[in-house]
Design a protein around this motif. Structure first.
Motif, PDB file in Angstrom:
ATOM      1  N   TYR A  67      -8.035  12.348  21.696  1.00  0.00           N
ATOM      2  CA  TYR A  67      -8.897  11.730  20.699  1.00  0.00           C
ATOM      3  C   TYR A  67      -8.581  10.243  20.619  1.00  0.00           C
ATOM      4  N   ASN A  68      -9.632   9.404  20.664  1.00  0.00           N
ATOM      5  CA  ASN A  68      -9.379   7.995  20.377  1.00  0.00           C
ATOM      6  C   ASN A  68      -9.266   7.852  18.863  1.00  0.00           C
ATOM      7  N   LEU A  69      -8.897   6.689  18.373  1.00  0.00           N
ATOM      8  CA  LEU A  69      -8.590   6.522  16.956  1.00  0.00           C
ATOM      9  C   LEU A  69      -9.746   6.897  16.032  1.00  0.00           C
ATOM     10  N   PRO A  70     -10.964   6.404  16.232  1.00  0.00           N
ATOM     11  CA  PRO A  70     -12.042   6.797  15.313  1.00  0.00           C
ATOM     12  C   PRO A  70     -12.314   8.308  15.326  1.00  0.00           C
ATOM     13  N   GLU A  71     -12.282   8.919  16.522  1.00  0.00           N
ATOM     14  CA  GLU A  71     -12.495  10.371  16.612  1.00  0.00           C
ATOM     15  C   GLU A  71     -11.386  11.135  15.896  1.00  0.00           C
ATOM     16  N   ALA A  72     -10.137  10.673  16.062  1.00  0.00           N
ATOM     17  CA  ALA A  72      -9.003  11.346  15.442  1.00  0.00           C
ATOM     18  C   ALA A  72      -9.102  11.278  13.914  1.00  0.00           C
ATOM     19  N   ILE A  73      -9.486  10.128  13.393  1.00  0.00           N
ATOM     20  CA  ILE A  73      -9.611   9.981  11.940  1.00  0.00           C
ATOM     21  C   ILE A  73     -10.722  10.871  11.410  1.00  0.00           C
ATOM     22  N   GLU A  74     -11.848  10.901  12.092  1.00  0.00           N
ATOM     23  CA  GLU A  74     -12.948  11.775  11.655  1.00  0.00           C
ATOM     24  C   GLU A  74     -12.555  13.246  11.735  1.00  0.00           C
ATOM     25  N   PHE A  75     -11.820  13.622  12.779  1.00  0.00           N
ATOM     26  CA  PHE A  75     -11.362  15.009  12.905  1.00  0.00           C
ATOM     27  C   PHE A  75     -10.441  15.371  11.746  1.00  0.00           C
ATOM     28  N   LEU A  76      -9.512  14.481  11.418  1.00  0.00           N
ATOM     29  CA  LEU A  76      -8.589  14.742  10.313  1.00  0.00           C
ATOM     30  C   LEU A  76      -9.318  14.814   8.972  1.00  0.00           C
ATOM     31  N   ARG A  77     -10.304  13.947   8.783  1.00  0.00           N
ATOM     32  CA  ARG A  77     -11.068  13.989   7.527  1.00  0.00           C
ATOM     33  C   ARG A  77     -11.886  15.269   7.427  1.00  0.00           C
ATOM     34  N   ALA A  78     -12.464  15.721   8.546  1.00  0.00           N
ATOM     35  CA  ALA A  78     -13.285  16.936   8.534  1.00  0.00           C
ATOM     36  C   ALA A  78     -12.444  18.194   8.358  1.00  0.00           C
ATOM     37  N   ASN A  79     -11.218  18.177   8.835  1.00  0.00           N
ATOM     38  CA  ASN A  79     -10.361  19.360   8.780  1.00  0.00           C
ATOM     39  C   ASN A  79      -9.247  19.242   7.752  1.00  0.00           C
ATOM     40  N   ASN A  80      -9.455  18.386   6.771  1.00  0.00           N
ATOM     41  CA  ASN A  80      -8.476  18.199   5.714  1.00  0.00           C
ATOM     42  C   ASN A  80      -8.493  19.412   4.778  1.00  0.00           C
ATOM     43  N   PRO A  81      -7.368  20.102   4.635  1.00  0.00           N
ATOM     44  CA  PRO A  81      -7.364  21.273   3.754  1.00  0.00           C
ATOM     45  C   PRO A  81      -7.519  20.904   2.278  1.00  0.00           C
ATOM     46  N   GLU A  82      -7.167  19.706   1.915  1.00  0.00           N
ATOM     47  CA  GLU A  82      -7.311  19.240   0.533  1.00  0.00           C
ATOM     48  C   GLU A  82      -8.545  18.358   0.462  1.00  0.00           C
ATOM     49  N   LYS A  83      -9.577  18.849  -0.133  1.00  0.00           N
ATOM     50  CA  LYS A  83     -10.776  18.036  -0.296  1.00  0.00           C
ATOM     51  C   LYS A  83     -10.548  17.034  -1.415  1.00  0.00           C
ATOM     52  N   LEU A  84     -11.306  15.956  -1.394  1.00  0.00           N
ATOM     53  CA  LEU A  84     -11.119  14.860  -2.340  1.00  0.00           C
ATOM     54  C   LEU A  84     -11.110  15.332  -3.789  1.00  0.00           C
TER      55      LEU A  84
END
Length: 183
Positions: A19-36
């Protein structure tokens, strides 16, 4: 070791993919177990403890004016650390003046394993106490590595934008590469 269904699903998505940096950040945001909506933001008051023994009068006077500084004797530090859990301490870091080194030595066995013992190596046993306080107030934190050399650091929270997370990552990465020893 048995893993949860959610863990297995995320692991399948990650498997052997770069994953490049933007893809990695989006992946982490999409798969975050704690929603905002589930994250509670609590402003934690950061305080720094200064050991009074050996502290020059001019520095002592400056420290008394600062409400983020807690002036303690070595005995008071011992009492707080021994009797309370880390979450209940009134400070995050301990500083001592180099002229008060003898007063701090009895605390070595207690504070050393906790990573709080003031030494010249980590900059917490110093003559420039006011500069260290200023760094602390500006948000300077220490990054530590585990036995494998992995660095664990927080670059933001889920309510940060992707651009903010990317910027924070780049700052941390550039600082680490700058400080990396040769060889």
């Amino acid at each position: 070791m048995k893993r949860s269904r959610r863990y297995r699903e995320i692991k399948e998505k990650v498997a052997n993919k770069y994953y490049n940096l933007p893809e990695a950040i989006e992946f982490l945001r999409a798969n975050n177990p704690e929603k905002l909506k589930n994250i509670k933001i609590i402003k934690k008051e950061r305080k720094i403890a200064i050991i009074k023994e050996g502290l020059p009068e001019d520095i002592l006077a400056e420290c008394q004016k600062n409400n983020e500084v807690k002036l303690l004797t070595a005995t008071e530090v011992r009492q707080q650390v021994e009797k309370q859990k880390k979450s209940r301490w009134d400070f995050e870091k301990i500083l001592a003046h180099s002229s008060g080194e003898e007063a701090v030595k009895p605390l070595q066995k207690l504070l050393g394993p906790k990573g709080l013992y003031p030494t010249k190596k980590n900059g917490s046993l110093t003559e420039s106490i006011l500069q260290e306080i200023a760094k602390f107030q500006q948000g300077e934190t220490e990054l530590k590595t585990d036995k494998g050399g992995n660095i664990q650091a927080v670059i933001g929270s889920s309510n940060f934008s992707s651009e903010q997370l990317a910027e924070n990552y780049k700052v941390v990465y550039s600082k680490i590469t700058e400080l990396k020893p040769t060889g």
